[in-house]
Motif scaffolding. Structure first.
Motif, PDB file in Angstrom:
ATOM      1  N   ASP A   6      -3.268  35.243   4.201  1.00  0.00           N
ATOM      2  CA  ASP A   6      -2.356  34.169   4.587  1.00  0.00           C
ATOM      3  C   ASP A   6      -2.633  32.861   3.839  1.00  0.00           C
ATOM      4  OD1 ASP A   6      -4.795  33.686   5.747  1.00  0.00           O
ATOM      5  OD2 ASP A   6      -3.987  33.096   7.701  1.00  0.00           O
ATOM      6  N   SER A   7      -3.435  32.917   2.792  1.00  0.00           N
ATOM      7  CA  SER A   7      -3.784  31.701   2.060  1.00  0.00           C
ATOM      8  C   SER A   7      -2.595  31.148   1.282  1.00  0.00           C
ATOM      9  CB  SER A   7      -4.923  31.998   1.081  1.00  0.00           C
ATOM     10  OG  SER A   7      -5.171  30.869   0.258  1.00  0.00           O
ATOM     11  N   PRO A   8      -2.435  29.817   1.248  1.00  0.00           N
ATOM     12  CA  PRO A   8      -1.392  29.224   0.405  1.00  0.00           C
ATOM     13  C   PRO A   8      -1.763  29.277  -1.083  1.00  0.00           C
ATOM     14  CG  PRO A   8      -2.714  27.503   1.422  1.00  0.00           C
ATOM     15  CD  PRO A   8      -3.179  28.804   2.017  1.00  0.00           C
ATOM     16  N   TYR A  24       2.149  19.298  -6.385  1.00  0.00           N
ATOM     17  CA  TYR A  24       1.380  18.491  -7.327  1.00  0.00           C
ATOM     18  C   TYR A  24       1.936  17.089  -7.496  1.00  0.00           C
ATOM     19  CZ  TYR A  24      -1.202  17.243 -11.558  1.00  0.00           C
ATOM     20  OH  TYR A  24      -2.021  16.632 -12.470  1.00  0.00           O
ATOM     21  N   ASN A  25       1.026  16.138  -7.524  1.00  0.00           N
ATOM     22  CA  ASN A  25       1.319  14.754  -7.883  1.00  0.00           C
ATOM     23  C   ASN A  25       0.252  14.349  -8.880  1.00  0.00           C
ATOM     24  OD1 ASN A  25       1.474  11.987  -8.129  1.00  0.00           O
ATOM     25  ND2 ASN A  25       1.484  11.557  -5.934  1.00  0.00           N
ATOM     26  N   ASP A  26       0.646  14.031 -10.107  1.00  0.00           N
ATOM     27  CA  ASP A  26      -0.351  13.800 -11.152  1.00  0.00           C
ATOM     28  C   ASP A  26      -1.173  12.533 -10.920  1.00  0.00           C
ATOM     29  OD1 ASP A  26       1.628  11.968 -11.745  1.00  0.00           O
ATOM     30  OD2 ASP A  26       1.670  12.402 -13.886  1.00  0.00           O
ATOM     31  N   LYS A  27      -0.775  11.676  -9.983  1.00  0.00           N
ATOM     32  CA  LYS A  27      -1.553  10.474  -9.674  1.00  0.00           C
ATOM     33  C   LYS A  27      -2.422  10.645  -8.435  1.00  0.00           C
ATOM     34  CE  LYS A  27       0.408   8.684 -13.165  1.00  0.00           C
ATOM     35  NZ  LYS A  27      -0.339   8.807 -14.447  1.00  0.00           N
ATOM     36  N   SER A  28      -2.401  11.819  -7.863  1.00  0.00           N
ATOM     37  CA  SER A  28      -3.175  12.067  -6.649  1.00  0.00           C
ATOM     38  C   SER A  28      -4.645  12.311  -6.987  1.00  0.00           C
ATOM     39  CB  SER A  28      -2.612  13.289  -5.917  1.00  0.00           C
ATOM     40  OG  SER A  28      -3.437  13.645  -4.823  1.00  0.00           O
ATOM     41  N   ILE A  29      -5.522  11.845  -6.106  1.00  0.00           N
ATOM     42  CA  ILE A  29      -6.944  12.176  -6.224  1.00  0.00           C
ATOM     43  C   ILE A  29      -7.361  13.064  -5.048  1.00  0.00           C
ATOM     44  CG2 ILE A  29      -7.572  10.152  -7.593  1.00  0.00           C
ATOM     45  CD1 ILE A  29      -8.640   8.852  -5.035  1.00  0.00           C
ATOM     46  N   ASP A  30      -6.375  13.681  -4.406  1.00  0.00           N
ATOM     47  CA  ASP A  30      -6.619  14.590  -3.295  1.00  0.00           C
ATOM     48  C   ASP A  30      -7.223  15.895  -3.821  1.00  0.00           C
ATOM     49  OD1 ASP A  30      -6.326  15.706  -0.595  1.00  0.00           O
ATOM     50  OD2 ASP A  30      -4.742  16.922  -1.503  1.00  0.00           O
ATOM     51  N   PHE A  31      -8.323  16.315  -3.231  1.00  0.00           N
ATOM     52  CA  PHE A  31      -9.037  17.505  -3.682  1.00  0.00           C
ATOM     53  C   PHE A  31      -8.155  18.750  -3.610  1.00  0.00           C
ATOM     54  CE2 PHE A  31     -12.020  21.067  -2.905  1.00  0.00           C
ATOM     55  CZ  PHE A  31     -12.820  20.961  -4.031  1.00  0.00           C
ATOM     56  N   ALA A  32      -7.381  18.886  -2.547  1.00  0.00           N
ATOM     57  CA  ALA A  32      -6.533  20.061  -2.379  1.00  0.00           C
ATOM     58  C   ALA A  32      -5.457  20.138  -3.462  1.00  0.00           C
ATOM     59  CB  ALA A  32      -5.887  20.054  -0.995  1.00  0.00           C
ATOM     60  N   THR A  33      -4.941  18.986  -3.850  1.00  0.00           N
ATOM     61  CA  THR A  33      -3.899  18.945  -4.876  1.00  0.00           C
ATOM     62  C   THR A  33      -4.445  19.270  -6.251  1.00  0.00           C
ATOM     63  OG1 THR A  33      -2.704  17.269  -3.619  1.00  0.00           O
ATOM     64  CG2 THR A  33      -2.165  17.454  -5.958  1.00  0.00           C
ATOM     65  N   GLN A  34      -5.601  18.714  -6.579  1.00  0.00           N
ATOM     66  CA  GLN A  34      -6.119  18.779  -7.941  1.00  0.00           C
ATOM     67  C   GLN A  34      -7.079  19.942  -8.202  1.00  0.00           C
ATOM     68  OE1 GLN A  34      -5.115  17.131 -10.402  1.00  0.00           O
ATOM     69  NE2 GLN A  34      -4.466  15.072  -9.845  1.00  0.00           N
ATOM     70  N   VAL A  35      -7.834  20.366  -7.185  1.00  0.00           N
ATOM     71  CA  VAL A  35      -8.963  21.263  -7.462  1.00  0.00           C
ATOM     72  C   VAL A  35      -9.010  22.488  -6.565  1.00  0.00           C
ATOM     73  CG1 VAL A  35     -11.497  21.428  -7.582  1.00  0.00           C
ATOM     74  CG2 VAL A  35     -10.351  19.274  -8.226  1.00  0.00           C
ATOM     75  N   THR A  71     -15.213  15.712  -7.700  1.00  0.00           N
ATOM     76  CA  THR A  71     -14.480  14.648  -7.017  1.00  0.00           C
ATOM     77  C   THR A  71     -13.507  14.019  -8.007  1.00  0.00           C
ATOM     78  OG1 THR A  71     -16.237  13.050  -7.534  1.00  0.00           O
ATOM     79  CG2 THR A  71     -16.333  14.148  -5.389  1.00  0.00           C
ATOM     80  N   CYS A  72     -12.432  13.477  -7.481  1.00  0.00           N
ATOM     81  CA  CYS A  72     -11.390  12.879  -8.314  1.00  0.00           C
ATOM     82  C   CYS A  72     -11.349  11.368  -8.076  1.00  0.00           C
ATOM     83  CB  CYS A  72     -10.031  13.485  -7.987  1.00  0.00           C
ATOM     84  SG  CYS A  72      -9.985  15.291  -8.136  1.00  0.00           S
ATOM     85  N   HIS A  73     -11.062  10.604  -9.142  1.00  0.00           N
ATOM     86  CA  HIS A  73     -11.145   9.153  -9.052  1.00  0.00           C
ATOM     87  C   HIS A  73     -10.051   8.476  -9.866  1.00  0.00           C
ATOM     88  CE1 HIS A  73     -15.191   9.161  -7.180  1.00  0.00           C
ATOM     89  NE2 HIS A  73     -15.326  10.282  -7.858  1.00  0.00           N
ATOM     90  N   THR A  74      -9.651   7.309  -9.382  1.00  0.00           N
ATOM     91  CA  THR A  74      -8.840   6.391 -10.180  1.00  0.00           C
ATOM     92  C   THR A  74      -9.793   5.501 -10.972  1.00  0.00           C
ATOM     93  OG1 THR A  74      -8.856   4.722  -8.446  1.00  0.00           O
ATOM     94  CG2 THR A  74      -7.060   6.356  -8.386  1.00  0.00           C
ATOM     95  N   ASN A  75      -9.237   4.658 -11.837  1.00  0.00           N
ATOM     96  CA  ASN A  75     -10.080   3.680 -12.536  1.00  0.00           C
ATOM     97  C   ASN A  75     -10.835   2.808 -11.543  1.00  0.00           C
ATOM     98  OD1 ASN A  75      -9.476   4.425 -15.168  1.00  0.00           O
ATOM     99  ND2 ASN A  75      -7.716   3.049 -15.313  1.00  0.00           N
ATOM    100  N   GLY A 128       6.168  23.834  -8.654  1.00  0.00           N
ATOM    101  CA  GLY A 128       5.796  22.487  -8.238  1.00  0.00           C
ATOM    102  C   GLY A 128       4.322  22.302  -7.941  1.00  0.00           C
ATOM    103  N   ARG A 129       3.515  23.319  -8.210  1.00  0.00           N
ATOM    104  CA  ARG A 129       2.085  23.253  -7.919  1.00  0.00           C
ATOM    105  C   ARG A 129       1.257  23.390  -9.192  1.00  0.00           C
ATOM    106  NH1 ARG A 129       4.664  24.671  -3.426  1.00  0.00           N
ATOM    107  NH2 ARG A 129       3.649  24.443  -1.377  1.00  0.00           N
ATOM    108  N   LYS A 130       0.124  22.729  -9.184  1.00  0.00           N
ATOM    109  CA  LYS A 130      -0.824  22.865 -10.285  1.00  0.00           C
ATOM    110  C   LYS A 130      -1.425  24.263 -10.253  1.00  0.00           C
ATOM    111  CE  LYS A 130      -5.092  20.714 -12.091  1.00  0.00           C
ATOM    112  NZ  LYS A 130      -6.078  19.616 -11.880  1.00  0.00           N
TER     113      LYS A 130
END
Length: 304
Positions: free
Chosen positions: A200-202, A180-191, A119-123, A149-151
């Motif tokens: 057909d997977s992205p 990618y957005n380096d401040k995102s805690i969205d699972f799809a973006t980060q992990v 899981t991803c978290h902010t402070n 533009g993607r991690k």
């Protein structure tokens, strides 16, 4: 003429069979071929595997190094810096560290793989978290290189045998499907990279050698592995002429092609898409088998 020994496997069987076909010509001069095994004891001990077989390292050792928390602690204990992200085993310690006000944290289970349980978290969200048992906290790696533009996460392939450590000359990258957005805690973006094997997977896979400045990236992996080597001393010491270990080291490339390790996997998956199996995984096992049976380092393996 296809020459191969007795083979016992319960993982990556098709890749290993294909690798034996590739190396078959080199085995022709040998009157005796030691039987080969690649068996994960998670599924139970195979009584057919004897001291005569090439075989994986002691299972307890493999399990200890599969523990992501154990690796994080050893890195800290040995004072190894700039190889792994800073890691913490309590929320209080993570928040008390000198970090940015907008830091992103990854809470990871110590034994799961493939992004499961992360899981991803902010402070702010970390403050209210009760850290689950068998989890630890890892700080985000900043200024990572992106692909369109993607991690993406890369994996280096490592072979341990007869008190020596080697790294293969290629690996794979798993490119995420969400910009990618380096401040995102969205699972799809980060992990998330589930479903990467679907046509057909992205989520897309490539080899490290297909990336820009691949030679610099591979050189950086070797440099980082040299720093990490003291953590692997126990595995290296447990290896022998017949006992070997395989590692998959997950990493990110920062800008300027520098590698930054994020996880070590001692029970790596070596079955992926057909393209990666044929162009990376089978060649990796071919190099391993060449080294095991001819007693000569394969040209695609670099000793660290």
């Amino acid at each position: 003429m296809h020459v191969s020994p007795e083979i016992i496997t319960n993982r990556a069987s098709s890749n290993i069979q294909a690798a034996f076909k590739q190396v078959s010509g080199k085995l022709l001069p040998y009157r005796h071929l030691r039987p080969f095994s690649y068996w994960d004891n998670y599924y139970g001990v195979n009584p057919q595997i004897t001291s005569e077989h090439f075989q994986l390292l002691d299972y307890k050792t493999i399990q200890r190094f599969e523990n992501k928390g154990y690796i994080a602690k050893r890195v800290d204990e040995l004072g190894i810096t700039d190889v792994f992200p800073r890691s913490y085993f309590s929320v209080a310690d993570a928040l008390a560290s000198r970090t940015k006000a907008d830091a992103i944290w990854f809470v990871k289970p110590t034994h799961m793989t493939g992004g499961r349980g992360i899981t991803c978290h902010t402070n702010e969200s970390l403050k209210s978290l009760e850290l689950p048992k068998f989890h630890f906290i890892q700080e985000q790696v900043d200024e990572i290189e992106l692909y369109e533009g993607r991690k993406y996460t890369a994996r280096a392939y490592v072979f341990i045998h007869d008190k020596k450590l080697y790294v293969f000359d290629d690996g794979f990258v798993m490119i995420h499907g969400t910009p990618y957005n380096d401040k995102s805690i969205d699972f799809a973006t980060q992990v998330d990279h589930r479903g990467y094997h679907q046509p057909d997977s992205p989520i897309k896979m490539k080899r490290i050698t297909e990336l820009p400045d691949a030679d610099k990236k591979l050189s950086s992996i070797q440099q980082q592995l040299r720093k990490l080597k003291p953590v692997l001393d126990e595995m290296i010491a447990m290896s022998s002429p017949i006992h070997y270990g395989l590692l998959g080291i997950d990493l990110l490339f920062k800008r300027m092609n520098s590698a930054f390790f994020i996880e070590l996997n001692s029970k790596s998956n070596f079955v992926h898409t057909e393209l990666i199996n044929n162009s990376l995984n089978t060649p990796f096992f071919t190099s391993i088998l060449t080294s095991l049976y001819t007693h000569e380092k394969d040209s695609r393996l670099t000793q660290i």
